[in-house]
Design an enzyme around this catalytic site. Structure first.
Site, PDB file in Angstrom:
ATOM      1  CG  MET A  22       5.391  -9.859   7.030  1.00 55.40           C
ATOM      2  SD  MET A  22       6.587 -10.377   5.779  1.00 55.40           S
ATOM      3  CE  MET A  22       5.481 -10.819   4.447  1.00 55.40           C
ATOM      4  CG  HIS A 139       1.051  -5.248   7.990  1.00 54.28           C
ATOM      5  ND1 HIS A 139       0.787  -6.333   7.179  1.00 54.28           N
ATOM      6  CD2 HIS A 139       1.757  -5.741   9.052  1.00 54.28           C
ATOM      7  CE1 HIS A 139       1.294  -7.426   7.724  1.00 54.28           C
ATOM      8  NE2 HIS A 139       1.885  -7.097   8.860  1.00 54.28           N
ATOM      9  CG  HIS A 140       2.575  -6.412   1.444  1.00 51.70           C
ATOM     10  ND1 HIS A 140       1.538  -6.248   0.560  1.00 51.70           N
ATOM     11  CD2 HIS A 140       3.665  -6.669   0.675  1.00 51.70           C
ATOM     12  CE1 HIS A 140       1.978  -6.405  -0.686  1.00 51.70           C
ATOM     13  NE2 HIS A 140       3.264  -6.657  -0.640  1.00 51.70           N
ATOM     14  CB  ALA A 141      -2.215  -7.262   6.032  1.00 47.04           C
ATOM     15  CG  ASN A 315      -1.806  -7.201  -0.645  1.00 47.32           C
ATOM     16  OD1 ASN A 315      -0.750  -6.628  -0.817  1.00 47.32           O
ATOM     17  ND2 ASN A 315      -2.470  -7.148   0.502  1.00 47.32           N
TER      18      ASN A 315
END
Length: 465
Positions: A22, A139-141, A315
């Protein structure tokens, strides 16, 4: 000191597995400065290692234990090793773009280790035309696509003679630190959205009319902010962890001219290019469904917070579901149908607050996010067929320590049930398309570049250009 991880970022972490890394990535292509010697690449690499202070975003990693109550928190890496994160690679001969894309496909399919900060950067030499490549993944986090692009832009300069510029992970001396109020505003958005989606905030009281209207459209297969109808395609199945990547760019002026001639937007034209390319691709494979494909298009929530997101990560995105009109064989009709679908989606979002937008997006994306977490592939129908993002970048030529940035190309995240991700980035008069797909599920991915080019020409003819 450990800090809580917001619900959106936690979802990205928990959804990850070997088949679904991810992280988002980016490819930047640079031209060496005039007079650069044979050792320039080594000097560039060493400059990227020689950082006095690493930005806090690049020092934290996820952690959970009995002490955290089994909850995920961000914890600073007390044994940070920059040489692990920043690497120097070279392509095999003949050093074509094909070899570069093959390398990026392999790198992008490898998960980031949770025991370290969730990012890597690879400086790559060996392109036979002399260009220098840099591939980064985060990481998209930690960041979304907009944050990643703004982070890159923050360390670039329009002055080719400027030197002593830090890499993206270095602390920029002119970067403004967000105020305490701004930090609180940004961190509260995902949490407030989660509460809104569960209907336990006062703001959720304004949700019913927008929700009813949007669900009614979804039931009639008129996508806007929520999709309840998406045909099954070859993309909507389980994927492997291997990746394939392809990218190219086209002049924004060509897209703008089509939009001006047809009364549509540049983003509509981007979507129409993707629609025509997908139609041709699936027809060639004998796999085009009778009903139109549905694309999920992420949208940013608060332009005022964008500069904070670039420095702090996060995000803050909602989504519009767009009917791609892949059942229509005429390029002009496809563009018109996409324009109407995009307009419906924007009108739906315009009637909602940012919290409500996130709540609606959570409802629409729940099958995509929860399905891999709950291991329900094949049971829950796909809410959409593919993801198409458009991330704005710098409009003028930029440099990093004298090296001219020639192009920037995004790599994104395929997931189980959504084996193809298309992300676009504008830079210096060009619109770049980055195609990231499962190597096994999406055959001949590179052919989509040819079909995108063909569709742009078809749209020009349809517009009388």
């Amino acid at each position: 000191m450990a800090t809580p991880i917001d619900p959106t970022s936690t979802a990205f972490l928990l959804a990850e597995n070997r088949s679904m890394p991810m992280h988002v990535g980016g490819l930047q292509l640079f031209k060496k400065p005039e007079g650069a010697g044979r050792g320039y690449l080594r000097e560039m690499y060493e400059a990227m290692l020689d950082v006095d202070d690493v930005a806090p975003l690049f020092l934290k990693h996820p952690h959970r234990s009995v002490r955290t109550g089994a909850q995920l928190v961000w914890k600073p890496d007390e044994q940070f090793d920059i040489e692990y994160h920043v690497r120097h690679s070279a392509l095999p001969k003949p050093g074509r773009i094909r070899e570069l894309f093959d390398l990026l496909g392999r790198l992008h399919g490898q998960r980031l280790a949770w025991e370290r900060p969730l990012w890597e950067a690879h400086l790559i030499e060996g392109l036979r035309d002399g260009r220098v490549a840099m591939y980064t993944k985060t990481h998209h986090a930690l960041v979304d696509g907009v944050s990643a692009m703004r982070l890159l832009a923050s360390v670039l300069s329009t002055d080719p003679d400027e030197r002593d510029m830090p890499p993206p992970w270095g602390v920029h001396p002119t970067r403004r630190a967000p105020s305490r109020a701004e930090k609180a505003a940004l961190s509260e958005v995902p949490l407030a959205a989660l509460r809104g989606a569960m209907g336990i905030t006062a703001e959720a009281a304004g949700m019913p009319s927008a929700l009813v209207k949007t669900i009614r459209k979804g039931l009639r297969n008129e996508t806007s902010a929520l999709s309840l109808h998406a045909p099954r395609t070859i993309f909507n199945q389980d994927i492997t962890g291997s990746r394939r990547f392809a990218a190219d760019d086209w002049p924004v002026e060509r897209l703008r001219a089509i939009g001006k001639a047809t009364g549509t937007t540049i983003n509509d034209v981007v979507m129409a290019m993707c629609s025509g390319a997908m139609r041709t691709y699936l027809l060639e494979l004998g796999a085009l469904p009778d009903r139109p494909l549905v694309a999920m298009v992420p949208v940013g929530l608060n332009a005022k917070q964008s500069q904070i997101a670039s420095a702090e990560g996060g995000n803050a995105v909602g989504a519009v579901m767009v009917q791609m009109a892949t059942d229509l064989d005429d390029p002009a009709r496809r563009l018109g149908a996409i324009h109407r679908s995009m307009k419906d989606g924007k009108e739906a979002l315009s009637s909602m607050t940012p919290v409500q937008i996130l709540a609606m997006s959570a409802i629409g994306q729940a099958p995509a996010i929860l399905t891999p977490i709950l291991k329900m592939q094949g049971i829950v129908r796909p809410p959409y067929n593919l993801i198409i993002s458009n991330v704005p970048g710098p409009r003028t030529t930029h440099y990093w320590n004298g090296a001219q940035l020639l192009g920037t190309y995004p790599l994104s995240i395929p997931i189980n049930g959504m084996a193809l991700n298309i992300t676009c980035t504008s830079y210096d008069g060009n619109m770049a398309f980055g195609l990231t797909g499962c190597r096994r599920t999406v055959p001949h991915l590179q052919r989509l570049l040819t079909y995108l080019d063909d569709e742009l020409s078809a749209l020009e003819r349809a517009a009388g250009l």
